[in-house]
Write a protein that holds these residues in place. Structure first.
Motif, PDB file in Angstrom:
ATOM      1  N   PRO A   1     -48.246  30.177   4.026  1.00 21.09           N
ATOM      2  CA  PRO A   1     -47.298  28.962   3.996  1.00 21.09           C
ATOM      3  C   PRO A   1     -47.930  27.682   3.804  1.00 21.09           C
ATOM      4  N   SER A   2     -48.739  27.211   4.652  1.00 24.49           N
ATOM      5  CA  SER A   2     -49.456  25.861   4.617  1.00 24.49           C
ATOM      6  C   SER A   2     -50.088  25.649   3.250  1.00 24.49           C
ATOM      7  N   LEU A   3     -50.711  26.889   2.638  1.00 28.17           N
ATOM      8  CA  LEU A   3     -51.215  26.557   1.222  1.00 28.17           C
ATOM      9  C   LEU A   3     -50.278  26.473   0.189  1.00 28.17           C
ATOM     10  N   ILE A   4     -49.065  27.272   0.172  1.00 27.63           N
ATOM     11  CA  ILE A   4     -48.120  26.768  -0.549  1.00 27.63           C
ATOM     12  C   ILE A   4     -47.616  25.208  -0.508  1.00 27.63           C
ATOM     13  N   GLY A   5     -47.630  25.025   0.691  1.00 22.61           N
ATOM     14  CA  GLY A   5     -47.055  23.745   0.990  1.00 22.61           C
ATOM     15  C   GLY A   5     -48.144  22.632   0.177  1.00 22.61           C
ATOM     16  N   LEU A   6     -49.201  22.867   0.597  1.00 21.21           N
ATOM     17  CA  LEU A   6     -50.373  21.829  -0.035  1.00 21.21           C
ATOM     18  C   LEU A   6     -50.360  21.882  -1.436  1.00 21.21           C
ATOM     19  N   ALA A   7     -50.206  23.052  -1.899  1.00 22.02           N
ATOM     20  CA  ALA A   7     -50.065  22.912  -3.375  1.00 22.02           C
ATOM     21  C   ALA A   7     -48.924  22.262  -3.999  1.00 22.02           C
TER      22      ALA A   7
ATOM     23  N   PHE B   1     -46.228  20.495  -2.619  1.00 21.66           N
ATOM     24  CA  PHE B   1     -45.971  18.814  -1.886  1.00 21.66           C
ATOM     25  C   PHE B   1     -46.906  18.030  -1.920  1.00 21.66           C
ATOM     26  N   TYR B   2     -48.348  18.277  -2.365  1.00 18.27           N
ATOM     27  CA  TYR B   2     -49.400  17.295  -2.056  1.00 18.27           C
ATOM     28  C   TYR B   2     -50.326  17.433  -3.481  1.00 18.27           C
ATOM     29  N   LEU B   3     -50.942  18.677  -3.781  1.00 18.14           N
ATOM     30  CA  LEU B   3     -51.896  18.611  -4.916  1.00 18.14           C
ATOM     31  C   LEU B   3     -51.451  18.338  -6.175  1.00 18.14           C
ATOM     32  N   ALA B   4     -50.375  19.138  -6.415  1.00 19.83           N
ATOM     33  CA  ALA B   4     -49.634  19.374  -7.762  1.00 19.83           C
ATOM     34  C   ALA B   4     -48.971  17.828  -8.039  1.00 19.83           C
ATOM     35  N   PRO B   5     -48.253  17.343  -6.899  1.00 22.47           N
ATOM     36  CA  PRO B   5     -47.666  16.038  -7.412  1.00 22.47           C
ATOM     37  C   PRO B   5     -48.725  14.921  -7.433  1.00 22.47           C
ATOM     38  N   MET B   6     -50.063  14.851  -6.870  1.00 21.94           N
ATOM     39  CA  MET B   6     -51.144  14.109  -6.777  1.00 21.94           C
ATOM     40  C   MET B   6     -51.642  13.955  -8.483  1.00 21.94           C
TER      41      MET B   6
ATOM     42  N   ILE C   1     -44.084  10.513  -4.150  1.00 19.36           N
ATOM     43  CA  ILE C   1     -42.537  10.702  -4.187  1.00 19.36           C
ATOM     44  C   ILE C   1     -42.181  10.659  -5.622  1.00 19.36           C
ATOM     45  N   ILE C   2     -42.526  10.112  -6.601  1.00 19.00           N
ATOM     46  CA  ILE C   2     -42.162  10.386  -7.853  1.00 19.00           C
ATOM     47  C   ILE C   2     -42.343  11.727  -8.459  1.00 19.00           C
ATOM     48  N   PRO C   3     -43.637  12.167  -8.593  1.00 17.81           N
ATOM     49  CA  PRO C   3     -43.855  13.665  -8.958  1.00 17.81           C
ATOM     50  C   PRO C   3     -42.870  14.721  -8.134  1.00 17.81           C
ATOM     51  N   LEU C   4     -42.849  14.502  -6.836  1.00 20.96           N
ATOM     52  CA  LEU C   4     -42.283  15.155  -6.042  1.00 20.96           C
ATOM     53  C   LEU C   4     -40.661  14.947  -6.297  1.00 20.96           C
ATOM     54  N   PHE C   5     -40.198  14.047  -6.763  1.00 17.70           N
ATOM     55  CA  PHE C   5     -39.082  13.769  -7.156  1.00 17.70           C
ATOM     56  C   PHE C   5     -38.680  14.807  -8.590  1.00 17.70           C
TER      57      PHE C   5
END
Lengths: 307, 275
Positions: A24-30, A32-37, B123-127
Motif C-alpha cells: 500500500p505505501s509503495l503504491i502511494g509513494l509511486a 502520489f510522490y515519485l510520478a508527480p515529481m 499539486i499540479i501533476p497530482l491534479f
C-alpha cells in the motif's frame, strides 16, 4: 513454522514476506510522490496551459521551452517582490513568535493552580482551522466595524486600515499567525523545558540564583535545541503561507501580501500557466532546501546540546 | 520573603491571564457576531454583546448552503483518511521494524526523504493524475493520498522497534502467521502511538485546505474549510453568517480535544502536527 517468522529473515526470502506489508505505501509513494515529481519537472520545462493532452504526439515540439520558465521567473519583478513580502513576514514573525511562545512555555512549565486551564485556552487557536481563524480575524480587522480598531479607539488610538492598507496588511497577517501558532510552538518548547535536568536548578538555587538568573543562565541556553527546531519548522512554514493569505487578503492590497504558494496556486489554477507554476514550485523547493541547509550549518555556533 | 512570593504569584497570573485573554478574544467576538442581525453588524457605537440576539445567521448558513451535508462530508473524509493512514503506515512500519529484507534501510530513507518535499511541488501533476483517474469531485481524491504518510510510518517504526523480538518469535513459534503476529501482537503494543496519530491525522485532514480546495468544487462534496471559504466569497460582508459557519466548524474538533487532550499533547511533543 517454516522459519520465516518476524525478525528472523534476511535476504530475498524476507522481501517476499515483507512485500504485502509494503505494497500500500509503495503504491502511494509511486502515485502520489515519485510520478508527480517527475511529471512536475517535465511540465516546468514546457509552456503547457493545462488543456492540450500531456505526452500526446507532437507535445514536445509544440510546448517544450527548456529553462525559459525558470529564467522568466527569476528575472521578473514579481518574483522578487513576492520574495520580499515573504522576508517581511519572516523578519516580523519569527522573533515575535519566539518571544510569545517562549513566554507561553515558561508559564505552562510552572506547577501552579489552573495551569491546565491555561494550556487548554492557549491551544484552542491551534485547533481552529486556518480558514475559520482567517474569517474571524478578517472581521476583527475590518477598519470601521471590526473589534481591533474599536478596542484601540477606547485608548484613543486611531487604528490603520489593516488588511486594506498596503503597509499594514503583512504585519496584520503576522499578528494573526503569531496568535494561531503560539500554542503549538509553546507546547513544543514546553517539552524542551520539561526535559531539562532539574539538578541544574537545584545547584543554581544553592548558589543563590533567583528565577530571572535561572531563566537566562539555565533554561534559555538548554532550550536552544528546541528553539532551533522551532525556528527551522517556522521558517519552512513561512515560505508556505496560503490559507490565511487567500481568505484575508487574496494577495492584496496591490500585491502587498502576494506569497509563493498563492502565486503557484493562481498561475496554475486561475491563469492555467501550468509550466510557469511548476517551475515556481521547484524554485520554492530549492529555497526551502537552502534555508534548512544554512540553518543546519549555522546551528553549532549557538545551539547547546546537553549530552 | 512571603511578600516576594505573593508578588511572584500575582505576576504569574497577570501574565498567564493576559495571554489567555488575547487567545480567547477572537472567539468571543465570533460568538457575539454570530448572534447579531445584519443591521447590528454596523451599529455605532459597536455592540460588544448583541442587544437583540438572533439565530438568523445560523438559519441562513443551513438554508443557503448544504451545511449539514458539509459536516457529514468532513466527518466521513477525516475518519476514513485516518483509518487508512493508520492501517497502511502501521503495515509498512511493521515491515521496516520487524521483518528483515534487502534494501530496507534504503527504502526507509526514501520514505523519510519525501517528507522534505513541499506538497506544492506535486499539486499540479497530482491534479493531472486525479483528473485522468476521474476522481475530481469525489471523496476518493481527498482520501486516497492517506495511503502514503511518511511521518506516520516514521513514528510507528520508532514505536515498533521498542517491541522485543521475543514477543513476536514466541507468537510465531505458537504457529501464528506473519499477519497474525502483526495484528495480534505488534498492533496492540502500538496503541499509545496509534491513538496519538489518529488524533493528529484526523485534525490535519479535518482542517486541510489546499488539496480539497483543488479537488472538491461541487457544493455537495465540500469539506468544512472549503465550504467556509465559499461562504467568504458569497457573503463577504455578512460577518454574522461567516462567524456562524466558523463556529459550527470548530465544534467537533473542540469536543474531540476535550476527550483526548493527552493524545493531542503527545502528538505535539512528538513534533508532528500543525493545524
Amino acid at each position: 513454522m517454516k522459519g520465516n517468522g518476524p525478525g528472523k529473515n534476511r535476504g530475498c526470502g524476507g522481501l517476499i514476506t515483507a512485500s504485502p506489508f509494503l505494497v500500500p505505501s509503495l503504491i502511494g509513494l509511486a502515485i502520489f510522490y515519485l510520478a508527480p515529481m517527475l511529471i512536475s519537472v517535465f511540465i516546468s520545462l514546457t509552456d503547457w496551459n493545462g488543456l492540450d493532452r500531456l505526452f500526446a504526439d507532437g507535445f514536445m515540439r509544440q510546448h517544450y521551452i527548456g529553462l525559459e520558465n525558470y529564467r522568466s521567473i527569476l528575472t521578473s519583478d514579481e518574483f522578487w517582490k513576492v520574495l520580499g513580502n515573504t522576508l517581511e513576514y519572516i523578519v516580523l514573525y519569527i522573533p515575535l513568535m519566539l518571544l510569545v511562545s517562549i513566554s507561553v512555555a515558561t508559564l505552562l512549565s510552572r506547577q501552579r493552580k489552573g495551569v491546565g486551564v491555561f494550556r487548554v485556552l492557549y491551544y484552542i487557536p491551534v485547533l481552529t482551522s486556518w480558514v475559520a481563524a482567517s474569517l474571524i480575524w478578517k472581521t476583527i480587522l475590518a477598519p470601521q466595524f471590526g473589534a481591533m480598531n474599536n478596542i484601540l479607539a477606547l485608548f484613543g488610538i486611531k487604528g490603520p486600515g489593516w488588511l486594506l492598507d498596503e503597509k499594514w496588511a503583512m504585519p496584520a497577517i503576522v499578528l494573526v499567525s503569531v496568535w494561531k501558532d503560539m500554542g503549538f510552538f509553546g507546547l513544543i518548547l514546553l517539552s524542551g523545558i520539561i526535559g531539562i535536568n532539574t539538578s541544574y536548578y537545584e545547584a543554581a538555587a544553592i548558589d543563590g540564583a533567583g528565577p530571572v538568573t535561572k531563566f537566562f543562565r539555565i533554561t534559555l541556553p538548554l532550550l536552544t535545541p528546541a528553539i532551533f527546531y522551532v525556528m527551522i519548522v517556522s521558517l519552512i512554514n513561512s515560505f508556505q503561507l496560503f490559507p490565511q493569505i487567500m481568505i484575508m487578503t487574496d494577495g492584496g492590497p496591490n500585491g502587498a501580501t502576494q506569497v509563493m504558494v498563492e502565486r503557484i496556486y493562481k498561475y496554475g489554477f486561475r491563469y492555467f500557466q501550468m509550466g510557469y507554476a511548476s517551475a515556481f514550485s521547484w524554485i520554492l523547493f530549492v529555497i526551502i532546501m537552502l534555508c534548512t541547509a544554512l540553518q543546519l550549518r549555522g546551528q553549532n555556533r549557538w545551539v547547546n546540546y546537553d549530552s | 520573603m512571603i511578600h516576594k512570593k505573593r508578588l511572584g504569584t500575582a505576576g504569574y497570573y497577570t501574565a498567564a491571564i493576559v495571554i489567555a485573554v488575547l487567545a480567547m478574544i477572537p472567539f468571543l467576538w465570533m460568538l457575539s457576531t454570530s448572534f447579531k442581525s445584519r443591521g447590528a453588524l454596523m451599529s455605532v457605537p459597536i455592540e460588544w454583546i448583541p442587544k437583540e440576539p438572533t439565530l438568523k445567521a445560523y438559519i441562513k448558513v443551513f438554508s443557503k448552503f448544504p451545511f449539514l451535508q458539509t459536516i457529514g462530508n468532513s466527518l466521513f473524509i477525516s475518519v476514513i483518511y485516518t483509518l487508512i493512514t493508520l492501517l497502511s503506515a502501521s503495515m509498512a512500519a511493521f515491515a521496516f521494524a520487524k521483518l528483515r529484507f534487502s534494501a530496507a534501510d534504503l527504502l526507509l530513507k526514501v520514505f523519510l526523504a519525501t517528507m522534505m518535499i513541499p506538497t506544492q511541488v506535486t499539486i499540479i501533476p497530482l491534479f493531472v493524475v486525479m483528473n485522468k483517474m476521474n476522481l475530481i469531485n469525489t471523496y476518493g481524491s481527498v482520501i486516497l493520498p492517506s495511503i502514503f504518510r511518511p511521518f506516520a510510518v516514521f513514528l510507528l517504526v520508532q514505536q515498533m522497534r521498542t517491541i522485543p523480538n521475543d514477543y513476536l518469535d514466541a507468537a510465531s513459534i505458537d504457529g501464528a502467521s506473519v499477519f497474525q503476529v502483526y495484528y495480534k501482537v505488534a498492533l496492540p503494543l502500538c496503541i499509545p502511538t496509534l491513538a496519538t496519530l489518529s488524533i493528529t491525522t484526523f485534525m490535519e485532514s479535518w482542517n486541510d485546505y489546499l488539496w480539497p480546495l483543488l479537488m472538491l468544487t461541487d457544493k455537495a462534496k465540500m469539506t468544512l474549510p472549503i465550504a467556509l471559504s465559499t461562504l467568504n466569497g458569497q457573503y463577504a460582508t455578512e460577518y454574522n453568517v461567516l462567524m456562524a459557519g466558523a463556529l459550527i466548524s470548530m465544534i467537533p474538533i473542540i469536543v474531540i480535544y476535550c476527550f483526548a487532550q493527552k493524545n493531542f499533547k503527545n502528538g505535539i511533543m512528538a513534533g508532528g502536527i500543525k493545524g
